[in-house]
Design an enzyme around this catalytic site. Structure first.
Site, PDB file in Angstrom:
ATOM      1  N   GLY A  67       0.809  -1.206  -0.030  1.00 41.42           N
ATOM      2  CA  GLY A  67       0.093   0.068  -0.056  1.00 41.42           C
ATOM      3  C   GLY A  67       0.775   1.233  -0.087  1.00 41.42           C
ATOM      4  CE  LYS A  73       3.750   0.161   3.353  1.00 38.96           C
ATOM      5  NZ  LYS A  73       3.223   1.488   3.388  1.00 38.96           N
ATOM      6  CB  SER A  74       4.138  -0.094  10.128  1.00 42.67           C
ATOM      7  OG  SER A  74       5.217   0.175   8.855  1.00 42.67           O
ATOM      8  CB  THR A  75      -0.650   0.576  11.925  1.00 46.28           C
ATOM      9  OG1 THR A  75       0.159   1.848  11.959  1.00 46.28           O
ATOM     10  CG2 THR A  75      -1.751   0.704  13.086  1.00 46.28           C
ATOM     11  CB  ILE A 140       5.486   1.109  -0.590  1.00 48.27           C
ATOM     12  CG1 ILE A 140       5.536   2.221   0.411  1.00 48.27           C
ATOM     13  CG2 ILE A 140       4.985   1.563  -1.951  1.00 48.27           C
ATOM     14  CD1 ILE A 140       6.112   3.516   0.024  1.00 48.27           C
ATOM     15  CB  SER A 141       5.908  -4.345  -2.418  1.00 52.29           C
ATOM     16  OG  SER A 141       4.756  -4.412  -1.533  1.00 52.29           O
ATOM     17  N   GLY A 190      10.686  11.431  -6.896  1.00 48.72           N
ATOM     18  CA  GLY A 190      10.141  10.180  -6.834  1.00 48.72           C
ATOM     19  C   GLY A 190       9.568   9.253  -5.681  1.00 48.72           C
TER      20      GLY A 190
END
Ligand SMILES: Nc1ncnc2c1ncn2[C@@H]1O[C@H](COP(=O)(O)OS(=O)(=O)O)[C@@H](OP(=O)(O)O)[C@H]1O
Ligand SMILES: Nc1ncnc2c1ncn2[C@@H]1O[C@H](COP(=O)(O)OP(=O)(O)O)[C@@H](O)[C@H]1O
Length: 237
Positions: A67, A73-75, A140-141, A190
């Site tokens: 995401g 994500k970490s949460t 993030i991927s 970026g």
């Protein structure tokens, strides 16, 4: 030695006197070339993934959370890890931010470095799943192709992709690290979602939707993932 993955026969090893002890037990050493590594040999041992999973009462797998920055994500990874731990399951979190302090500290955010970042994390996640752990990767991927390559590293159905579908405006409103503000001011080039792409999953196992002002709690998001793991027999209670 040339080529990758080709099985080669080292003629000099035919002469047993030439072989160091390790090779004495192997009638014929068949060496392989993998990537740039030559003369490498895969060793299997009696204790494998099956035995480790039996010990842990769970099925090794990778929960891959993707995401935008600030999507949670970490949460979610921490909430999921906490929930599974409370049920007696062994997990390990591979967080993109954290890994960039060590394993991936040599990588920046150009496309090729992000691709390498995801490749490395995919390989480490595979090892953890083979160890029998529930590995939670939160990065993030942004690229579909790299996420798909990670999926292929894991044998069938042990790669569970979770898309935290949180709109850019929600992530930007959160901006806990102030990075969106810096990106908008042109001080970070970026930045994903601003001037770098994010390719949303088109076919993943779990989609967690979140709209402005209407976001489930991290606990309820974690419960959604746990329900999936239970329904697919990853958790042998
Ligand atoms: N240019 C740029 N683009 C996106 N993100 C950036 C960038 N520079 C730094 N950061 C911070 O790095 C975190 C993302 O690292 P990841 O390893 O998950 O990114 S990636 O998968 O390689 O795209 C990400 O952390 P999270 O907010 O936890 O996602 C950012 O805080
Ligand atoms: N489900 C949620 N509901 C509301 N806020 C959340 C939720 N999940 C995360 N947050 C908040 O969003 C911000 C970013 O969360 P974080 O986990 O750091 O995201 P990421 O790891 O994707 O960058 C933090 O301030 C966090 O408290």
């Amino acid at each position: 030695m040339s080529g990758t993955g080709t099985l080669k026969w080292d003629a000099h090893l035919d002469d047993m006197s030439m072989q160091p002890n390790i090779f004495k037990c192997i009638d014929k050493l068949v060496t392989s070339t993998v990537g740039k590594s030559t003369n490498v040999l895969w060793h299997d041992c009696p204790i494998g993934q099956f035995e480790r999973q039996e010990l842990l009462n769970q099925k090794g797998c990778v929960v891959w959370i993707t995401g935008l920055s600030g999507s949670g994500k970490s949460t979610l990874a921490c909430a999921l890890s906490r929930e599974l731990h409370s049920r007696g399951h062994l997990t390990y979190i591979l967080d993109g931010d954290n890994l960039r302090h060590g394993l991936n500290r040599d990588l920046c955010f150009e496309a090729k470095d992000r691709a390498e970042n995801i490749r490395r994390v995919g390989e480490v996640a595979k090892l953890f799943a083979d160890a029998g752990l529930i590995c939670i990767a939160s990065l993030i991927s942004p690229y579909r192709s790299e996420r798909s390559a990670c999926r292929k590293l894991l044998h069938n159905s042990t790669f569970i992709e979770v898309f935290l579908n949180v709109p850019l405006e929600v992530c930007e409103a959160r901006d806990p690290k102030g990075l969106y503000k810096l990106a908008r001011a042109g001080k970070i080039k970026g930045f994903t979602g601003i001037d770098d792409p994010y390719e949303a999953p088109s076919d993943c196992e779990i989609v967690i939707q979140c709209k402005a002002g209407d976001c489930a709690t991290p606990k309820s998001m974690a419960d959604q993932v746990v329900s999936y793991l239970e329904a697919n027999e990853f958790l042998q209670e």
